[in-house]
Scaffold this motif. Sequence first.
Motif, PDB file in Angstrom:
ATOM      1  N   ASP A 120      25.548 -23.489 -47.208  1.00  0.00           N
ATOM      2  CA  ASP A 120      24.388 -22.958 -46.479  1.00  0.00           C
ATOM      3  C   ASP A 120      24.129 -21.519 -46.909  1.00  0.00           C
ATOM      4  O   ASP A 120      23.002 -21.140 -47.262  1.00  0.00           O
ATOM      5  CB  ASP A 120      24.672 -23.028 -44.969  1.00  0.00           C
ATOM      6  CG  ASP A 120      23.529 -22.459 -44.146  1.00  0.00           C
ATOM      7  OD1 ASP A 120      22.371 -22.780 -44.452  1.00  0.00           O
ATOM      8  OD2 ASP A 120      23.800 -21.687 -43.204  1.00  0.00           O
ATOM      9  N   ASP A 139      21.016 -19.929 -49.709  1.00  0.00           N
ATOM     10  CA  ASP A 139      20.016 -18.891 -49.387  1.00  0.00           C
ATOM     11  C   ASP A 139      20.133 -17.742 -50.381  1.00  0.00           C
ATOM     12  O   ASP A 139      19.128 -17.185 -50.837  1.00  0.00           O
ATOM     13  CB  ASP A 139      20.221 -18.341 -47.960  1.00  0.00           C
ATOM     14  CG  ASP A 139      19.269 -18.980 -46.947  1.00  0.00           C
ATOM     15  OD1 ASP A 139      18.983 -20.184 -47.094  1.00  0.00           O
ATOM     16  OD2 ASP A 139      18.830 -18.279 -46.014  1.00  0.00           O
ATOM     17  N   SER A 172      14.724 -25.508 -48.377  1.00  0.00           N
ATOM     18  CA  SER A 172      16.003 -24.971 -47.899  1.00  0.00           C
ATOM     19  C   SER A 172      15.813 -23.911 -46.811  1.00  0.00           C
ATOM     20  O   SER A 172      16.757 -23.564 -46.119  1.00  0.00           O
ATOM     21  CB  SER A 172      16.778 -24.342 -49.062  1.00  0.00           C
ATOM     22  OG  SER A 172      17.057 -25.330 -50.017  1.00  0.00           O
ATOM     23  N   ARG A 194      20.657 -28.684 -53.839  1.00  0.00           N
ATOM     24  CA  ARG A 194      19.745 -27.536 -53.748  1.00  0.00           C
ATOM     25  C   ARG A 194      19.638 -26.889 -55.128  1.00  0.00           C
ATOM     26  O   ARG A 194      20.447 -26.025 -55.492  1.00  0.00           O
ATOM     27  CB  ARG A 194      20.236 -26.537 -52.687  1.00  0.00           C
ATOM     28  CG  ARG A 194      20.187 -27.151 -51.291  1.00  0.00           C
ATOM     29  CD  ARG A 194      20.433 -26.176 -50.161  1.00  0.00           C
ATOM     30  NE  ARG A 194      20.041 -26.799 -48.899  1.00  0.00           N
ATOM     31  CZ  ARG A 194      19.996 -26.188 -47.721  1.00  0.00           C
ATOM     32  NH1 ARG A 194      20.315 -24.917 -47.632  1.00  0.00           N
ATOM     33  NH2 ARG A 194      19.627 -26.832 -46.638  1.00  0.00           N
TER      34      ARG A 194
HETATM   35 MG    MG Z   1      20.395 -22.526 -44.283  1.00  0.00          MG
END
Ligand code: MG
Length: 358
Positions: free
Chosen positions: A247, A251, A279, A100
């Motif tokens: 995760d 964000d 994402s 990411r």
């Molecule tokens: Mg997520």
Amino acid sequence: MKIAVLPGDGIGKEIVAQAVRVLQALGESFEYEWADVGGAAYESAGHPLPEATLKLAMESDAVLFGAVGDWKYDKLERALRPEQAILGLRKNMGLFANFRPAICYEELVGASSLKPEIIAGLDILIVRELTGDIYFGQPRGRRASPDGAFAGADEAFDTMRYSRPEIERIAHVAFQAARKRGNKVASVDKANVLETFQFWKDVVTEVHEAHYVDVKLEHMYVDNAAMQLVKAPKNFDVVVTGNMFGDILSDEASMLTGSIGMLPSASLNDRKQGLYEPSHGSAPDIAGKGVANPLATILSAAMMLRFSLDKAEQADRIEAAVKKVLASGLRTPDIWSEGTTKVGTEAMGDAVVAALAQ
Ligand SMILES: [Mg+2]
Ligand SMILES: NC(=O)c1ccc[n+]([C@@H]2O[C@H](COP(=O)([O-])OP(=O)(O)OC[C@H]3O[C@@H](n4cnc5c(N)ncnc54)[C@H](O)[C@@H]3O)[C@@H](O)[C@H]2O)c1
Ligand SMILES: CC(C)[C@H](C(=O)O)[C@@H](O)C(=O)O
């Protein structure tokens, strides 16, 4: 080369449509096959990840995925909830390495909620382990509490676990990625409290000492990492962490780029097969309004060209086109700021397609 296109729910459909248009404008002869996934597949086939969708994904060279989920499915039994589709795809395809990248484009410095000097020039990579951790650990469930102060009361439990090979392989991915960038890895854990993450820290250290002493490694607790990400994000280069921390931190990192609508992702297995998705989620609050930012998905398609389809030059073309469009001042509402021009999802797709031709 075959691309499985799985738009899913909510804004998934709107943003994937734009990413496919951009891919089609490249003039390559990719084969596209579309299938339902998530809530859409639950409606059409009674299951969020029907066998036919999984088979298509497994047989394809790459998967372009939108997003799944909607509040209206929150009361379904867990196995039938839309989110199980993305978890099932990751697990079944062995997509353990999730990249990411959080890049702050020069033009979007003003769109972030952080001060310009904190984020200008930002380019960090979050490497998130994607098929282990508390997301998949067994046992899990609900029961009457067997002991403790609340014995007999209803309780729920999940299991956080990581095996040595799972940690080793994601550590290798992170160190190798770092060698191609700033040569620095921050391994994020909660070793001060959790046995799973003391083990994580030990194994990452061993992999480092055995193979990557040329790469700078630091260990950081996740609470501190969350704070450092907004205090001094440019001190990071590659961040490697487990499934749940990754995760959450990704964000958080998305807001360093201006919007969650700007954060692409690639999830890879050891066969170079990958699933590419923004994402963010299905954004039910803006679905159907034509205002979702399609750039995270378009940039995910660029990652697909680079990582799974051996078309790095085409990936460069898409990324250059996105930069051109941002430089021209077009913005979806999530990245809009004074002096720029607000456009919707489709117009943003139009602009990227047009920029490719320039
Ligand atoms: Mg997520
Ligand atoms: N990989 C996935 O499919 C995925 C990822 C995250 C969440 N979800 C699911 O999505 C649903 C909604 O979850 P949520 O609201 O917590 O997270 P979300 O990422 O869908 O939305 C969070 C906020 O960001 C905004 N946003 C997200 N993407 C945007 C875009 N491209 N352009 C502009 N604004 C955007 C939304 O409008 C919302 O205000 C839930 O069912 C959740 O489980 C799915
Ligand atoms: C929808 C959900 C299962 C998913 C995750 O937690 O991995 C999402 O939040 C993501 O970041 O891709």
